[in-house]
Each structure stands twice: as C-alpha cells, then as structure tokens.
Design a protein around this motif. Structure first.
Motif, PDB file in Angstrom:
ATOM      1  N   SER A 116      -6.673   0.891 -32.003  1.00  0.00           N
ATOM      2  CA  SER A 116      -5.830   0.384 -30.929  1.00  0.00           C
ATOM      3  C   SER A 116      -6.452  -0.886 -30.362  1.00  0.00           C
ATOM      4  N   LYS A 117      -5.624  -1.610 -29.659  1.00  0.00           N
ATOM      5  CA  LYS A 117      -6.099  -2.853 -29.041  1.00  0.00           C
ATOM      6  C   LYS A 117      -6.808  -2.504 -27.740  1.00  0.00           C
ATOM      7  N   TYR A 118      -7.993  -3.098 -27.554  1.00  0.00           N
ATOM      8  CA  TYR A 118      -8.766  -2.927 -26.323  1.00  0.00           C
ATOM      9  C   TYR A 118      -9.137  -4.299 -25.789  1.00  0.00           C
ATOM     10  N   ALA A 119      -9.095  -4.401 -24.465  1.00  0.00           N
ATOM     11  CA  ALA A 119      -9.553  -5.605 -23.793  1.00  0.00           C
ATOM     12  C   ALA A 119     -10.986  -5.370 -23.371  1.00  0.00           C
ATOM     13  N   LEU A 120     -11.837  -6.337 -23.624  1.00  0.00           N
ATOM     14  CA  LEU A 120     -13.222  -6.258 -23.176  1.00  0.00           C
ATOM     15  C   LEU A 120     -13.300  -7.021 -21.861  1.00  0.00           C
ATOM     16  N   VAL A 121     -13.608  -6.269 -20.794  1.00  0.00           N
ATOM     17  CA  VAL A 121     -13.526  -6.797 -19.436  1.00  0.00           C
ATOM     18  C   VAL A 121     -14.925  -6.936 -18.844  1.00  0.00           C
ATOM     19  N   ARG A 122     -15.181  -8.122 -18.297  1.00  0.00           N
ATOM     20  CA  ARG A 122     -16.434  -8.355 -17.567  1.00  0.00           C
ATOM     21  C   ARG A 122     -16.063  -9.004 -16.241  1.00  0.00           C
ATOM     22  N   ASP A 123     -16.566  -8.444 -15.169  1.00  0.00           N
ATOM     23  CA  ASP A 123     -16.327  -8.969 -13.817  1.00  0.00           C
ATOM     24  C   ASP A 123     -14.836  -9.155 -13.538  1.00  0.00           C
ATOM     25  N   GLY A 124     -14.013  -8.223 -14.017  1.00  0.00           N
ATOM     26  CA  GLY A 124     -12.584  -8.240 -13.724  1.00  0.00           C
ATOM     27  C   GLY A 124     -11.773  -9.218 -14.550  1.00  0.00           C
ATOM     28  N   VAL A 125     -12.364  -9.772 -15.617  1.00  0.00           N
ATOM     29  CA  VAL A 125     -11.658 -10.743 -16.453  1.00  0.00           C
ATOM     30  C   VAL A 125     -11.787 -10.326 -17.917  1.00  0.00           C
ATOM     31  N   VAL A 126     -10.675 -10.391 -18.657  1.00  0.00           N
ATOM     32  CA  VAL A 126     -10.692 -10.099 -20.092  1.00  0.00           C
ATOM     33  C   VAL A 126     -11.417 -11.248 -20.790  1.00  0.00           C
ATOM     34  N   VAL A 127     -12.558 -10.919 -21.415  1.00  0.00           N
ATOM     35  CA  VAL A 127     -13.361 -11.941 -22.080  1.00  0.00           C
ATOM     36  C   VAL A 127     -13.202 -11.928 -23.590  1.00  0.00           C
ATOM     37  N   ASN A 128     -12.615 -10.817 -24.116  1.00  0.00           N
ATOM     38  CA  ASN A 128     -12.395 -10.727 -25.548  1.00  0.00           C
ATOM     39  C   ASN A 128     -11.428  -9.582 -25.802  1.00  0.00           C
ATOM     40  N   LEU A 129     -10.906  -9.521 -27.017  1.00  0.00           N
ATOM     41  CA  LEU A 129     -10.007  -8.445 -27.448  1.00  0.00           C
ATOM     42  C   LEU A 129     -10.546  -7.887 -28.758  1.00  0.00           C
ATOM     43  N   THR A 130     -10.327  -6.590 -28.963  1.00  0.00           N
ATOM     44  CA  THR A 130     -10.813  -5.982 -30.199  1.00  0.00           C
ATOM     45  C   THR A 130      -9.944  -4.801 -30.575  1.00  0.00           C
ATOM     46  N   LEU A 131     -10.011  -4.439 -31.834  1.00  0.00           N
ATOM     47  CA  LEU A 131      -9.397  -3.192 -32.287  1.00  0.00           C
ATOM     48  C   LEU A 131     -10.503  -2.146 -32.338  1.00  0.00           C
ATOM     49  N   TRP A 132     -10.232  -0.943 -31.780  1.00  0.00           N
ATOM     50  CA  TRP A 132     -11.291   0.067 -31.672  1.00  0.00           C
ATOM     51  C   TRP A 132     -10.629   1.433 -31.636  1.00  0.00           C
ATOM     52  N   ASP A 133     -11.315   2.415 -32.133  1.00  0.00           N
ATOM     53  CA  ASP A 133     -10.757   3.774 -32.127  1.00  0.00           C
ATOM     54  C   ASP A 133     -10.887   4.442 -30.764  1.00  0.00           C
ATOM     55  N   GLY A 134     -11.637   3.866 -29.842  1.00  0.00           N
ATOM     56  CA  GLY A 134     -11.780   4.401 -28.497  1.00  0.00           C
ATOM     57  C   GLY A 134     -12.788   5.523 -28.385  1.00  0.00           C
ATOM     58  N   ALA A 135     -13.354   5.957 -29.506  1.00  0.00           N
ATOM     59  CA  ALA A 135     -14.252   7.104 -29.471  1.00  0.00           C
ATOM     60  C   ALA A 135     -15.643   6.779 -29.987  1.00  0.00           C
ATOM     61  N   SER A 136     -15.738   5.984 -31.033  1.00  0.00           N
ATOM     62  CA  SER A 136     -17.051   5.719 -31.625  1.00  0.00           C
ATOM     63  C   SER A 136     -17.908   4.921 -30.650  1.00  0.00           C
ATOM     64  N   GLN A 137     -19.217   5.113 -30.779  1.00  0.00           N
ATOM     65  CA  GLN A 137     -20.166   4.443 -29.904  1.00  0.00           C
ATOM     66  C   GLN A 137     -20.275   2.970 -30.309  1.00  0.00           C
ATOM     67  N   VAL A 138     -19.965   2.064 -29.371  1.00  0.00           N
ATOM     68  CA  VAL A 138     -20.084   0.625 -29.607  1.00  0.00           C
ATOM     69  C   VAL A 138     -20.657   0.012 -28.343  1.00  0.00           C
ATOM     70  N   ASP A 139     -21.631  -0.861 -28.517  1.00  0.00           N
ATOM     71  CA  ASP A 139     -22.190  -1.588 -27.373  1.00  0.00           C
ATOM     72  C   ASP A 139     -21.489  -2.942 -27.321  1.00  0.00           C
ATOM     73  N   PHE A 140     -20.607  -3.122 -26.352  1.00  0.00           N
ATOM     74  CA  PHE A 140     -19.858  -4.377 -26.214  1.00  0.00           C
ATOM     75  C   PHE A 140     -20.624  -5.408 -25.391  1.00  0.00           C
ATOM     76  N   GLY A 141     -21.784  -5.063 -24.910  1.00  0.00           N
ATOM     77  CA  GLY A 141     -22.601  -6.007 -24.149  1.00  0.00           C
ATOM     78  C   GLY A 141     -22.754  -5.561 -22.713  1.00  0.00           C
TER      79      GLY A 141
END
Length: 183
Positions: free
Chosen positions: A2-27
């Motif tokens: 699914s599409k996920y927004a990567l949000v930092r300080d209330g702003v979408v900084v990137n978009l990614t496809l992710w299963d929502g369950a696996s462990q990922v360090d987005f920063g």
C-alpha cells in the motif's frame, strides 16, 4: 503493498509502497502513515488527516515606467538594426536610382540599378522607380518610428502604473504596425 506517506514534523517528505507490517527504519523522526493516491510530497499531516499545501502564488512584478520606456527603445533599435545592416547599400542604390531618373532614365543606370533590374527581371526604369518608392517608404517608416520612440515619454510621465502600461501597449502596437510596412 500500500501507499504510505513518510511524515516528519507534520510534512510528507517522501512516499513509499510498504506492507505496513515488516520492520523498516524510515529514519529519525519519520512516521509512516497510510495514504491515498492523492497525497503527495509536501502535503501536511495533522495527526489524523492529510492537508494539501496552499497553491503557490507567483507574483510578477509590474515593470516600472523606466523599464517600459527602455523596452520601447530596445524594440525600435531592433527594427533599426534590420535596416542599418545594409544601410549604405540602400543609400547608394537610392542615389543611383535618383541620378538615373534625373537623367530622364537615359544612359548607364549604374550597377546598383542594373543589378536590381536584372535580378527582378524588370527594366532599368522600373527598377529605379521601385527603388525610389521603397526608399521613400523606408524613410517615412523610419521617421514614424523615431516619432513613436519619443512617445516613451507618455509612459514615463504617466500618473499611475496602469496608465504607464496602457501607454506602453499603445506605443508598441503603433511601432509594430509601422515595422510591418518596411520591406
């Protein structure tokens, strides 16, 4: 996925496809939030919904009266440059045509007239008359352009920016009309 927004300080900084369950360090400080296809980088996120950024408004500065007057000078100069490129040739051709006409179209018309006549497939007299007509038209147009260029003072003396812009548009339209008559 699914599409996920990567949000930092209330702003979408990137978009990614992710299963929502696996462990990922987005920063550091980045949270992955399920997003719709409409969400884009730069959107805000208030903790419950995405917010489209305000449209960017581009403000185009209004040219000053001096800038508009300079544009008038530049326009006329560019028109003059087309003529002055062969100015000496035009003047000599006109002089030769006038001399041939003053001689009653008899005798040697000279290279300036005869070369024109041969290239245009006309008589020397017709060539001389055409050259003189074109010279008169060109001189009239140059005189009109000079007078129109002086109308830049209408722009410079306008009371408001809108009046300056309106005067500029009128002057440029008149200049372009004269320029269209030059052969």
């Amino acid at each position: 996925m699914s599409k996920y927004a990567l949000v930092r300080d209330g702003v979408v900084v990137n978009l990614t496809l992710w299963d929502g369950a696996s462990q990922v360090d987005f920063g550091a400080g980045v949270t992955a939030v399920a997003a719709t296809d409409a969400v884009q980088i730069g959107y805000g996120y208030d903790g419950s919904k995405f917010i489209a950024p305000a449209p960017q408004v581009t403000v185009t500065p209004i040219p000053s009266a001096q800038e508009l007057a300079d544009k008038i000078d530049d326009l006329v100069a560019s028109i003059y440059s087309n003529w002055t490129r062969f100015q000496q040739e035009y003047l000599l051709r006109e002089q030769a045509a006038q001399t041939f006409k003053d001689a009653g179209y008899t005798g040697d018309p000279g290279t300036w007239v005869s070369a024109y006549a041969a290239a245009a497939a006309v008589t020397n007299q017709a060539a001389a008359d055409t050259i003189l007509t074109q010279a008169t038209n060109l001189n009239t147009a140059l005189e009109q352009l000079g007078a129109l260029r002086m109308r830049k003072y209408e722009v410079l003396n306008a009371k408001t920016a809108d009046d300056a812009a309106a005067a500029y548009v009128n002057v440029v339209a008149a200049i372009n009309a004269v320029a269209a008559t030059i052969e």
